[in-house]
Design an enzyme around this catalytic site. Structure first.
Site, PDB file in Angstrom:
ATOM      1  CB  SER A  13      -0.907   0.025   1.226  1.00  0.00           C
ATOM      2  OG  SER A  13      -1.646  -1.162   1.322  1.00  0.00           O
TER       3      SER A  13
HETATM    4  N1  SAH Z   1      -0.592  -5.396   3.935  1.00  0.00           N
HETATM    5  C1  SAH Z   1       0.215  -5.657   2.762  1.00  0.00           C
HETATM    6  C2  SAH Z   1      -0.476  -5.314   1.464  1.00  0.00           C
HETATM    7  C3  SAH Z   1      -1.520  -6.263   1.171  1.00  0.00           C
HETATM    8  S1  SAH Z   1      -2.044  -6.472  -0.484  1.00  0.00           S
HETATM    9  C4  SAH Z   1       1.551  -4.971   2.826  1.00  0.00           C
HETATM   10  O1  SAH Z   1       1.820  -4.239   3.777  1.00  0.00           O
HETATM   11  O2  SAH Z   1       2.364  -5.198   1.919  1.00  0.00           O
HETATM   12  C5  SAH Z   1      -3.359  -7.579  -0.102  1.00  0.00           C
HETATM   13  C6  SAH Z   1      -2.917  -8.939   0.315  1.00  0.00           C
HETATM   14  O3  SAH Z   1      -4.072  -9.657   0.736  1.00  0.00           O
HETATM   15  C7  SAH Z   1      -2.298  -9.760  -0.816  1.00  0.00           C
HETATM   16  O4  SAH Z   1      -1.048 -10.207  -0.440  1.00  0.00           O
HETATM   17  C8  SAH Z   1      -3.279 -10.903  -1.000  1.00  0.00           C
HETATM   18  O5  SAH Z   1      -2.671 -12.120  -1.392  1.00  0.00           O
HETATM   19  C9  SAH Z   1      -3.903 -11.001   0.362  1.00  0.00           C
HETATM   20  N2  SAH Z   1      -5.192 -11.673   0.409  1.00  0.00           N
HETATM   21  C10 SAH Z   1      -6.192 -11.675  -0.500  1.00  0.00           C
HETATM   22  N3  SAH Z   1      -7.226 -12.418  -0.091  1.00  0.00           N
HETATM   23  C11 SAH Z   1      -6.875 -12.910   1.131  1.00  0.00           C
HETATM   24  C12 SAH Z   1      -7.526 -13.768   2.072  1.00  0.00           C
HETATM   25  N4  SAH Z   1      -8.738 -14.271   1.854  1.00  0.00           N
HETATM   26  N5  SAH Z   1      -6.866 -14.088   3.210  1.00  0.00           N
HETATM   27  C13 SAH Z   1      -5.603 -13.585   3.452  1.00  0.00           C
HETATM   28  N6  SAH Z   1      -4.954 -12.783   2.595  1.00  0.00           N
HETATM   29  C14 SAH Z   1      -5.578 -12.452   1.449  1.00  0.00           C
END
Ligand code: SAH
Length: 230
Positions: free
Chosen positions: A78
């Site tokens: 993000s």
């Molecule tokens: N917080 C992260 C950015 C997240 S991007 C950072 O600081 O870099 C969103 C993330 O959510 C992705 O890695 C994706 O794989 C994950 N995601 C998507 N669906 C999900 C689910 N059902 N459970 C856990 N993670 C999930």
């Protein structure tokens, strides 16, 4: 004025470390404090954490820019401001235990870990989970636990949590997450149409009811797994 203890002198070529620290201070002053984030613990954490290590080599030069960046598997780290905004909104205490859904690069987990006692982070893509886990270990974060699973179901074993942060977009609040939130606990989630923009929504559990505050527009990658079936 910012006091930079290791600010490079003119004679000495700045080390890589000094350069990134200058970039981090600038990022915090201009993008984060400059936009109204006041929580000094959030600002300090983001001045400290080497964000450039959370992106691939070719993107290191852009790691402190005012935007999200791609990580592996089509996901994103993000925008720094969004990380700060969400973290501040959770109104954290140093004794808190926090659940994150969507570990991604691990950057948000590191920011949380600088502020609270324990962080539990769930990631549905195994490769991302493994990579983030390795980096967070290398950086010495002993108060972060990561798990490869569908975060829709939270992390029952360690529930209830003082705060929950969901960093993938979804069109409803997963009921298991509400259940795993303590009374008085805060949950923040990009809520809405997962193809376009969502509304960053802050939910507080009070007497088993939900107090909901809409904070503003955001665009997150979609939550997959169980969330997609609903
Ligand atoms: N917080 C992260 C950015 C997240 S991007 C950072 O600081 O870099 C969103 C993330 O959510 C992705 O890695 C994706 O794989 C994950 N995601 C998507 N669906 C999900 C689910 N059902 N459970 C856990 N993670 C999930």
């Amino acid at each position: 004025m910012i006091a930079l203890s290791k600010y490079p002198s003119v004679e000495n070529q700045p080390s890589n470390d000094d350069q990134t620290s200058v970039q981090r201070f600038k990022m915090v002053e201009e993008q984060i404090a400059g936009r109204g984030v006041k929580d000094s613990r959030v600002l300090d954490a983001m001045r400290k954490i080497p964000r450039h290590l959370f992106v691939e080599n070719s993107l290191k030069g852009r790691a402190y820019g005012d935007h999200p960046l791609p990580i592996d598997e089509g996901q994103t780290i993000s925008q720094p401001y969004v990380v700060a905004w969400m973290t501040e909104a959770l109104n954290l205490k140093s004794s808190d235990r926090v659940l994150e859904i969507g570990t991604g690069s691990g950057y948000q987990a590191a920011v949380l870990a600088e502020i609270v006692k324990e962080v539990y982070s769930v990631e549905i893509r195994e490769g991302l989970k493994d990579k983030a886990h390795r980096l967070l270990n290398k950086l010495g974060y002993k108060n972060i636990k990561t798990k490869y699973a569908d975060g829709y179901f939270g992390w029952e074993q360690y529930a209830p949590f003082d705060a929950i942060i969901i960093t993938a977009s979804v069109n409803h609040i997963p009921p298991p997450l509400i259940k795993q939130l303590k009374e008085g606990g805060r949950l923040i989630i990009p809520l809405g149409n997962t193809l376009y923009y969502q509304t960053l929504t802050l939910v507080t559990k009070i007497s088993n009811e939900l107090d909901v505050v809409q904070m503003g527009g955001v665009a997150f990658v979609p939550m997959i797994g169980e969330a997609k079936q609903k």
